[in-house]
Design an enzyme around this catalytic site. Structure first.
Site, PDB file in Angstrom:
ATOM      1  N   THR A  40       0.875  -1.175   0.000  1.00  0.00           N
ATOM      2  CA  THR A  40       0.000   0.000   0.000  1.00  0.00           C
ATOM      3  C   THR A  40       0.917   1.231   0.000  1.00  0.00           C
ATOM      4  OG1 THR A  40       0.012   0.242   2.406  1.00  0.00           O
ATOM      5  CG2 THR A  40      -1.666  -1.236   1.463  1.00  0.00           C
ATOM      6  N   LEU A  85       2.080  -8.356  11.125  1.00  0.00           N
ATOM      7  CA  LEU A  85       2.151  -6.898  11.322  1.00  0.00           C
ATOM      8  C   LEU A  85       1.331  -6.120  10.304  1.00  0.00           C
ATOM      9  CD1 LEU A  85       5.622  -7.825  11.601  1.00  0.00           C
ATOM     10  CD2 LEU A  85       5.266  -5.790  12.986  1.00  0.00           C
ATOM     11  N   THR A 135      -1.390  -2.914  19.351  1.00  0.00           N
ATOM     12  CA  THR A 135      -1.061  -1.575  19.837  1.00  0.00           C
ATOM     13  C   THR A 135      -1.635  -1.312  21.218  1.00  0.00           C
ATOM     14  OG1 THR A 135      -1.586   0.757  19.433  1.00  0.00           O
ATOM     15  CG2 THR A 135      -3.076  -0.816  18.476  1.00  0.00           C
ATOM     16  N   ASP A 136      -1.026  -0.383  21.945  1.00  0.00           N
ATOM     17  CA  ASP A 136      -1.573   0.024  23.252  1.00  0.00           C
ATOM     18  C   ASP A 136      -2.865   0.828  23.089  1.00  0.00           C
ATOM     19  OD1 ASP A 136      -0.495   2.395  22.218  1.00  0.00           O
ATOM     20  OD2 ASP A 136       0.613   2.926  24.033  1.00  0.00           O
ATOM     21  N   GLU A 137      -3.152   1.275  21.839  1.00  0.00           N
ATOM     22  CA  GLU A 137      -4.320   2.140  21.652  1.00  0.00           C
ATOM     23  C   GLU A 137      -5.636   1.404  21.912  1.00  0.00           C
ATOM     24  OE1 GLU A 137      -4.022   4.877  18.345  1.00  0.00           O
ATOM     25  OE2 GLU A 137      -1.841   4.725  18.367  1.00  0.00           O
ATOM     26  N   TYR A 160      -9.250   3.172  13.994  1.00  0.00           N
ATOM     27  CA  TYR A 160      -8.012   2.364  13.986  1.00  0.00           C
ATOM     28  C   TYR A 160      -7.947   1.461  15.209  1.00  0.00           C
ATOM     29  CZ  TYR A 160      -3.100   1.222  14.954  1.00  0.00           C
ATOM     30  OH  TYR A 160      -1.938   0.567  15.291  1.00  0.00           O
ATOM     31  N   LYS A 164      -8.101  -2.682  15.601  1.00  0.00           N
ATOM     32  CA  LYS A 164      -7.032  -3.485  16.206  1.00  0.00           C
ATOM     33  C   LYS A 164      -7.590  -4.275  17.401  1.00  0.00           C
ATOM     34  CE  LYS A 164      -3.183  -3.694  15.302  1.00  0.00           C
ATOM     35  NZ  LYS A 164      -2.407  -4.519  14.336  1.00  0.00           N
ATOM     36  N   ASN A 189       3.836   3.861  21.057  1.00  0.00           N
ATOM     37  CA  ASN A 189       4.262   4.524  19.811  1.00  0.00           C
ATOM     38  C   ASN A 189       5.732   4.255  19.499  1.00  0.00           C
ATOM     39  OD1 ASN A 189       1.854   6.073  20.730  1.00  0.00           O
ATOM     40  ND2 ASN A 189       2.305   7.268  18.889  1.00  0.00           N
TER      41      ASN A 189
HETATM   42  P1  NAD Z   1       2.864   0.639   8.434  1.00  0.00           P
HETATM   43  O1  NAD Z   1       1.610   1.328   8.030  1.00  0.00           O
HETATM   44  O2  NAD Z   1       4.162   1.353   8.328  1.00  0.00           O
HETATM   45  O3  NAD Z   1       3.023  -0.717   7.607  1.00  0.00           O
HETATM   46  C1  NAD Z   1       1.953  -1.582   7.353  1.00  0.00           C
HETATM   47  C2  NAD Z   1       2.373  -2.542   6.245  1.00  0.00           C
HETATM   48  O4  NAD Z   1       1.268  -3.436   6.000  1.00  0.00           O
HETATM   49  C3  NAD Z   1       2.686  -1.848   4.921  1.00  0.00           C
HETATM   50  O5  NAD Z   1       3.870  -2.387   4.365  1.00  0.00           O
HETATM   51  C4  NAD Z   1       1.480  -2.198   4.040  1.00  0.00           C
HETATM   52  O6  NAD Z   1       1.798  -2.273   2.659  1.00  0.00           O
HETATM   53  C5  NAD Z   1       1.083  -3.554   4.598  1.00  0.00           C
HETATM   54  N1  NAD Z   1      -0.331  -3.849   4.349  1.00  0.00           N
HETATM   55  C6  NAD Z   1      -1.396  -3.026   4.572  1.00  0.00           C
HETATM   56  N2  NAD Z   1      -2.531  -3.643   4.192  1.00  0.00           N
HETATM   57  C7  NAD Z   1      -2.181  -4.880   3.749  1.00  0.00           C
HETATM   58  C8  NAD Z   1      -2.910  -5.993   3.235  1.00  0.00           C
HETATM   59  N3  NAD Z   1      -4.249  -5.945   3.108  1.00  0.00           N
HETATM   60  N4  NAD Z   1      -2.239  -7.101   2.883  1.00  0.00           N
HETATM   61  C9  NAD Z   1      -0.875  -7.160   3.001  1.00  0.00           C
HETATM   62  N5  NAD Z   1      -0.138  -6.144   3.452  1.00  0.00           N
HETATM   63  C10 NAD Z   1      -0.784  -5.017   3.830  1.00  0.00           C
HETATM   64  O7  NAD Z   1       2.603   0.143   9.927  1.00  0.00           O
HETATM   65  P2  NAD Z   1       3.604   0.016  11.144  1.00  0.00           P
HETATM   66  O8  NAD Z   1       3.657   1.315  11.866  1.00  0.00           O
HETATM   67  O9  NAD Z   1       4.855  -0.644  10.701  1.00  0.00           O
HETATM   68  O10 NAD Z   1       2.786  -0.989  12.077  1.00  0.00           O
HETATM   69  C11 NAD Z   1       2.938  -2.411  11.937  1.00  0.00           C
HETATM   70  C12 NAD Z   1       2.035  -3.099  12.952  1.00  0.00           C
HETATM   71  O11 NAD Z   1       2.410  -2.702  14.268  1.00  0.00           O
HETATM   72  C13 NAD Z   1       0.561  -2.743  12.795  1.00  0.00           C
HETATM   73  O12 NAD Z   1      -0.187  -3.911  13.023  1.00  0.00           O
HETATM   74  C14 NAD Z   1       0.309  -1.710  13.882  1.00  0.00           C
HETATM   75  O13 NAD Z   1      -1.020  -1.764  14.319  1.00  0.00           O
HETATM   76  C15 NAD Z   1       1.275  -2.171  14.955  1.00  0.00           C
HETATM   77  N6  NAD Z   1       1.782  -1.106  15.847  1.00  0.00           N
HETATM   78  C16 NAD Z   1       2.322   0.040  15.341  1.00  0.00           C
HETATM   79  C17 NAD Z   1       2.845   1.003  16.215  1.00  0.00           C
HETATM   80  C18 NAD Z   1       3.478   2.273  15.703  1.00  0.00           C
HETATM   81  O14 NAD Z   1       3.847   3.131  16.509  1.00  0.00           O
HETATM   82  N7  NAD Z   1       3.687   2.435  14.406  1.00  0.00           N
HETATM   83  C19 NAD Z   1       2.788   0.797  17.603  1.00  0.00           C
HETATM   84  C20 NAD Z   1       2.229  -0.398  18.086  1.00  0.00           C
HETATM   85  C21 NAD Z   1       1.738  -1.360  17.189  1.00  0.00           C
HETATM   86  P1  TYD Z   2       0.744   9.731  15.469  1.00  0.00           P
HETATM   87  O1  TYD Z   2       2.185   9.744  15.113  1.00  0.00           O
HETATM   88  O2  TYD Z   2      -0.278   9.841  14.381  1.00  0.00           O
HETATM   89  O3  TYD Z   2       0.501   8.411  16.338  1.00  0.00           O
HETATM   90  P2  TYD Z   2      -0.810   7.960  17.206  1.00  0.00           P
HETATM   91  O4  TYD Z   2      -1.982   8.761  16.792  1.00  0.00           O
HETATM   92  O5  TYD Z   2      -0.945   6.524  16.795  1.00  0.00           O
HETATM   93  O6  TYD Z   2      -0.431   8.140  18.645  1.00  0.00           O
HETATM   94  O7  TYD Z   2       0.464  10.903  16.505  1.00  0.00           O
HETATM   95  C1  TYD Z   2       1.212  11.014  17.714  1.00  0.00           C
HETATM   96  C2  TYD Z   2       0.643  12.173  18.492  1.00  0.00           C
HETATM   97  O8  TYD Z   2       0.928  13.387  17.779  1.00  0.00           O
HETATM   98  C3  TYD Z   2      -0.873  12.133  18.635  1.00  0.00           C
HETATM   99  O9  TYD Z   2      -1.208  12.688  19.912  1.00  0.00           O
HETATM  100  C4  TYD Z   2      -1.374  13.056  17.542  1.00  0.00           C
HETATM  101  C5  TYD Z   2      -0.268  14.081  17.430  1.00  0.00           C
HETATM  102  N1  TYD Z   2      -0.029  14.650  16.074  1.00  0.00           N
HETATM  103  C6  TYD Z   2       0.118  16.031  15.930  1.00  0.00           C
HETATM  104  O10 TYD Z   2       0.016  16.808  16.901  1.00  0.00           O
HETATM  105  N2  TYD Z   2       0.379  16.513  14.673  1.00  0.00           N
HETATM  106  C7  TYD Z   2       0.484  15.704  13.585  1.00  0.00           C
HETATM  107  O11 TYD Z   2       0.703  16.215  12.461  1.00  0.00           O
HETATM  108  C8  TYD Z   2       0.350  14.289  13.764  1.00  0.00           C
HETATM  109  C9  TYD Z   2       0.455  13.353  12.590  1.00  0.00           C
HETATM  110  C10 TYD Z   2       0.093  13.804  15.022  1.00  0.00           C
END
Ligand code: NAD
Ligand code: TYD
Length: 354
Positions: A40, A85, A135-137, A160, A164, A189
């Site tokens: 994506t 993931l 996620t913790d969310e 979101y 999850k 995060n």
């Molecule tokens: P990301 O959005 O960077 O990556 C998601 C990946 O999934 C992408 O490569 C995308 O192409 C792939 N994808 C999406 N839809 C798909 C589908 N239908 N089939 C196959 N592939 C698909 O996300 P991320 O930040 O790396 O998060 C990875 C995982 O960790 C997620 O499950 C998220 O909920 C969890 N997570 C993320 C965070 C964070 O801070 N980013 C924190 C805690 C948990």
């Molecule tokens: P984000 O990185 O989107 O992660 P999450 O919503 O999963 O916690 O956002 C982190 C925090 O920053 C969240 O409180 C929303 C805030 N935020 C801004 O203030 N400005 C921005 O442009 C974005 C993307 C997030």
């Protein structure tokens, strides 16, 4: 070559997934790592160029919601383990378009669970594990005090986090109903390299570098608990190998920051790195309309993971943030590639709406 184990990693071309794939491919040359990703807007094979030619790595482009594709891959490759993931991961996008989140995060997860259930019932399931990365969310929002533990009641607020939470429930249901060997982790995060610049930290770095406004939602009072992505990948490795089936582990950095304090720190680091006068980057901070349903505070209690499996985060936040800034400044082509085209259009639309 005969591999000791064949593992499926989903979403391995994304931010966290690419760090997990890199860690497993390099650390376990006797494991075959198969990465399936739909690519994506958030998936990018440029995140994996350093390992793409390794003998124990294979990429397959595909959608986890496509049950025919997923079932046939399981039947062909007989995976011993799954680290799941793949997801739609951005809260703001989930507010604009919730159905995509239901599709990938809920239906995609159940499609994988079904394939594992069907495939694993015909072969002994010892040593098999379906690891769901969450996620913790899902726990909702905290007030000024307290922390999320593994016992905290689910209370998601955004589409979101609701998607999850739903996927976590399905994973537990497959464990309890079909004895599928599962494990779940809920992490705070993440930040670090290869993070798509729609999330707070990479977006702010990119905008500061390009002298564009840095949007801070509301008054910037919301608190997040930040963890370096490579520490998350190490925790996933540990839980995958040593975690107990049917259990949940919280992962967090014990590192809470108000958004506005974090952005001010980032501005200071950027002033230093870009040789700007002190205070120059902070002039770009722009308070914008708050996110709908914006969770006030997240904080993770990861003592179960620390006490039972001996995990510890390795980096202090200032050090990790500086490393992250250095990576983005050294990888401007990566940034330009991911911020051109459709992402740029989406970002400009979102930003002008505020
Ligand atoms: P990301 O959005 O960077 O990556 C998601 C990946 O999934 C992408 O490569 C995308 O192409 C792939 N994808 C999406 N839809 C798909 C589908 N239908 N089939 C196959 N592939 C698909 O996300 P991320 O930040 O790396 O998060 C990875 C995982 O960790 C997620 O499950 C998220 O909920 C969890 N997570 C993320 C965070 C964070 O801070 N980013 C924190 C805690 C948990
Ligand atoms: P984000 O990185 O989107 O992660 P999450 O919503 O999963 O916690 O956002 C982190 C925090 O920053 C969240 O409180 C929303 C805030 N935020 C801004 O203030 N400005 C921005 O442009 C974005 C993307 C997030």
């Amino acid at each position: 070559m005969n591999f000791k184990r064949t593992l499926l990693i989903t979403g391995g071309a994304g931010f966290i997934g690419s760090h997990v794939v890199r860690l497993f491919v390099n650390k376990y040359p006797d494991y075959k790592i198969v990465n399936i990703d739909k690519l994506t807007y958030a998936g990018n094979l440029a995140n994996l160029t350093d390992i793409e030619r390794k003998a124990n790595y294979e990429f397959v482009k595909g959608d986890i919601c496509d049950s025919g594709f997923v079932q046939s891959l399981f039947a062909k490759l007989n995976f011993d383990g799954v680290i799941h993931l793949a997801a739609e991961s951005h809260v703001d996008r989930s507010i604009a378009n919730p159905m995509e989140f239901v599709t990938t995060n809920v239906i995609g997860t159940v499609t994988l669970l079904n394939a594992a259930k069907e495939n694993w019932k015909t072969i002994p399931s010892n040593n098999k594990i379906f690891y769901h990365v969450s996620t913790d969310e899902v726990y909702g929002a905290l007030g000024e005090t307290g922390m999320f533990t593994e016992q905290t009641k689910y209370d998601p607020h955004s589409p979101y986090s609701a998607s999850k939470a739903s996927s976590d429930h399905f994973v537990r249901a497959y464990h309890d109903t079909y004895q599928l060997p599962t494990v779940i982790s809920n992490c705070s995060n993440n930040y670090g390299s290869y993070h798509f610049p729609e999330k707070l930290i990479p977006l702010a770095i990119n905008n500061i570098k390009n002298n564009k406004p840095v949007p801070v939602y509301g008054k910037g009072e919301n608190v997040r608990d930040w963890l370096f992505v490579e520490d998350h990948a190490c925790a996933i490795d540990l839980i995958f190998h040593k975690g107990k089936t049917g259990e949940t582990y919280n992962i967090g950095g014990n590192n809470e920051w108000k958004n506005i304090d974090l952005i001010n720190l980032l501005c200071k680091i950027m002033d230093k790195k870009l040789a700007r006068p002190d205070g120059e980057s902070a002039k770009l901070i722009t308070f914008v309309k708050d996110r709908a349903g914006h969770d006030l505070r997240y904080a993770i209690d990861s003592s179960k993971l620390q006490n039972e499996l001996g995990w510890q985060p390795s980096l202090q936040f200032e050090e990790g943030l500086e490393k992250t800034v250095d990576w983005y400044l050294a990888n401007q082509t990566w940034l330009q590639n991911v911020t051109s085209g459709s992402y740029q259009k989406y970002y400009e639309e979102q930003y002008t709406k505020r």
